[in-house]
Design a protein around this motif. Structure first.
Motif, PDB file in Angstrom:
ATOM      1  N   ALA A  58     -24.836  15.058  -5.922  1.00 12.26           N
ATOM      2  CA  ALA A  58     -24.418  14.065  -6.926  1.00 12.26           C
ATOM      3  C   ALA A  58     -24.433  12.699  -6.121  1.00 12.26           C
ATOM      4  N   ALA A  59     -24.208  12.443  -4.889  1.00 11.66           N
ATOM      5  CA  ALA A  59     -24.396  11.118  -4.338  1.00 11.66           C
ATOM      6  C   ALA A  59     -25.852  10.660  -4.506  1.00 11.66           C
ATOM      7  N   ARG A  60     -26.922  11.458  -4.181  1.00 16.23           N
ATOM      8  CA  ARG A  60     -28.119  10.882  -4.467  1.00 16.23           C
ATOM      9  C   ARG A  60     -28.507  10.481  -6.168  1.00 16.23           C
ATOM     10  N   LEU A  61     -27.928  11.400  -6.923  1.00 18.70           N
ATOM     11  CA  LEU A  61     -28.248  10.889  -8.452  1.00 18.70           C
ATOM     12  C   LEU A  61     -27.533   9.793  -8.949  1.00 18.70           C
ATOM     13  N   ASN A 116     -31.241   3.451 -12.977  1.00 18.65           N
ATOM     14  CA  ASN A 116     -32.061   4.158 -14.106  1.00 18.65           C
ATOM     15  C   ASN A 116     -33.343   4.874 -13.836  1.00 18.65           C
ATOM     16  N   ASN A 117     -33.123   5.459 -12.607  1.00 17.31           N
ATOM     17  CA  ASN A 117     -34.246   6.430 -12.212  1.00 17.31           C
ATOM     18  C   ASN A 117     -33.926   7.882 -12.601  1.00 17.31           C
ATOM     19  N   ALA A 118     -32.714   8.357 -12.894  1.00 19.56           N
ATOM     20  CA  ALA A 118     -32.202   9.684 -13.088  1.00 19.56           C
ATOM     21  C   ALA A 118     -31.405   9.811 -14.584  1.00 19.56           C
ATOM     22  N   GLN A 144     -28.161  14.760 -16.134  1.00 19.41           N
ATOM     23  CA  GLN A 144     -28.546  15.388 -14.907  1.00 19.41           C
ATOM     24  C   GLN A 144     -27.274  15.334 -13.771  1.00 19.41           C
ATOM     25  N   LEU A 145     -26.715  14.154 -13.914  1.00 16.41           N
ATOM     26  CA  LEU A 145     -25.661  13.755 -13.085  1.00 16.41           C
ATOM     27  C   LEU A 145     -24.453  14.452 -13.415  1.00 16.41           C
ATOM     28  N   GLU A 146     -24.174  14.500 -14.664  1.00 16.14           N
ATOM     29  CA  GLU A 146     -23.060  15.164 -15.289  1.00 16.14           C
ATOM     30  C   GLU A 146     -23.152  16.665 -14.888  1.00 16.14           C
ATOM     31  N   GLN A 147     -24.526  17.397 -15.089  1.00 17.40           N
ATOM     32  CA  GLN A 147     -24.377  18.756 -14.745  1.00 17.40           C
ATOM     33  C   GLN A 147     -24.165  19.004 -13.454  1.00 17.40           C
ATOM     34  N   VAL A 148     -24.716  18.231 -12.296  1.00 20.09           N
ATOM     35  CA  VAL A 148     -24.348  18.443 -10.850  1.00 20.09           C
ATOM     36  C   VAL A 148     -22.698  18.130 -10.492  1.00 20.09           C
ATOM     37  N   GLU A 149     -22.281  17.106 -11.248  1.00 23.30           N
ATOM     38  CA  GLU A 149     -20.774  17.089 -11.007  1.00 23.30           C
ATOM     39  C   GLU A 149     -20.082  18.222 -11.578  1.00 23.30           C
TER      40      GLU A 149
END
Length: 360
Positions: free
Chosen positions: A124-127, A134-136, A140-145
């Protein structure tokens, strides 16, 4: 040989007569003294008395229990009858092999979920860094969270399962809830113990009290904290009412009473007689019970006057309490009544007072 003159014979005869009279008088005094009856007396006095009813009581332990298994399993060891166990000590052990394996599995689940949660935190920190440039994708970030929050919930559930398995593992050791002795083995080593099945019975032999059952008429005189007397093997003791249960037994119509015990050697199961007042105490003229002389024709006492002469006085007995009994008749406070030695006394006989009984 010289003969006595008339005057000498007269003097001799007078001396002889005087000696005989003196000897007879001394003998009469000795005989009179030997006929004096030795007795022990006590004084009649005004005392607060109340009629007393006696109820049977039993010495019981305030701490006694049948300890049951909290998990099912085969018993490996059970304490012997008579064994002394401290509070928290083990009284029985149940086979814990399967529970230990289950607990190890729960610990592994917790470790696995913690590792996954750690990875998701880093992901989550990386994303988040990539999303700021604007590289992710935001999705995708919401899915990891979402996965991270789910893993956190899974960790809590796994930790709860781990604690439960640890508690079940601990319960394979049946522990004493108080210090006492094992009085009965209800299951033996090698037998199967179901959850809730009684394994041993324990009793605390030091924390004791009296349990009795009294009638409803006695309840007003047995408030908690009230002092009551009870008898054991002819000796009288005093205790305090610890509790009374104002709910009667449906069959006997009696009410439970608990009385504290004074210091001393007491054993569980001993029988006592509890003395409970049956009416409000009132002041009456009383004497020791031992002073009563019971005959078919009448009940009487012997009163000793100032000249140590015993006189029979008829009386009518009334209420009794402990060693005292109420009497009515020609008797007054302070009169000395015979408590010992009056069985064979006759009215008007001379007595010798050898001691006084208690007047308390």
């Amino acid at each position: 040989m010289r003969t006595m003159t008339g005057s000498a014979r007269a003097v001799y005869a007078a001396v002889l007569a005087f000696t005989m009279l003196w000897s007879q008088g001394a003998g009469s005094v000795q005989q009179a003294r030997s006929m004096e009856k030795p007795v022990i007396v006590a004084e009649a006095a005004m005392r607060m008395l109340a009629p007393v009813d006696y109820y049977t009581g039993t010495v019981i332990s305030r701490e006694q229990a049948r300890l049951a298994a909290e998990v099912s399993g085969r018993l490996l060891w059970v304490a012997e009858v008579g064994a002394s166990i401290d509070e928290g000590g083990v009284v029985a052990r149940i086979d814990d092999v399967l529970l230990r394996e289950e607990h190890a599995e729960r610990e592994a689940d917790v470790a696995r979920i913690k590792a996954r949660l750690g990875f998701l935190k880093l992901e989550a920190a990386r994303l988040q860094k990539l999303a700021r440039s604007n590289n992710a994708a935001q999705s995708q970030l919401e899915q990891v969270e979402s996965d991270r929050l789910g893993a956190r919930s899974e960790l809590k559930a796994a930790q709860a399962r781990e604690r439960r398995s640890a508690a079940l593992l601990e319960r394979t050791r049946l522990r004493a809830p108080f210090t006492g002795i094992v009085t009965e083995r209800l299951l033996n080593a090698g037998e199967w113990a179901d959850e809730g099945a009684a394994v041993v019975a324990m009793t605390d032999p030091l924390n004791l009290e009296i349990q009795g059952w009294v009638s409803v008429s006695a309840l007003p005189f047995l408030e908690p904290g009230a002092s009551v007397s009870f008898e054991r093997e002819g000796k009288v003791y005093r205790g305090q009412v610890r509790a009374r249960v104002p709910v009667g037994d449906t069959r006997s119509r009696l009410y439970e009473l608990r009385v504290s015990l004074p210091d001393g050697e007491w054993k569980v199961g001993e029988s006592v007689r509890i003395a409970v007042p049956a009416a409000i105490p009132r002041k009456v003229l009383s004497i020791p019970r031992d002073a009563l002389v019971l005959r078919r024709s009448a009940i009487s006492v012997f009163v000793v006057d100032d000249e140590s002469i015993a006189h029979r006085v008829p009386v009518i007995p009334g209420i009794a309490s402990g060693p005292w009994i109420e009497v009515k008749g020609e008797l007054h406070p302070g009169d000395r009544v015979v408590t010992r030695g009056g069985e064979r006394l006759r009215d008007g006989q001379k007595v010798k007072v050898q001691g006084k009984g208690s007047t308390q």
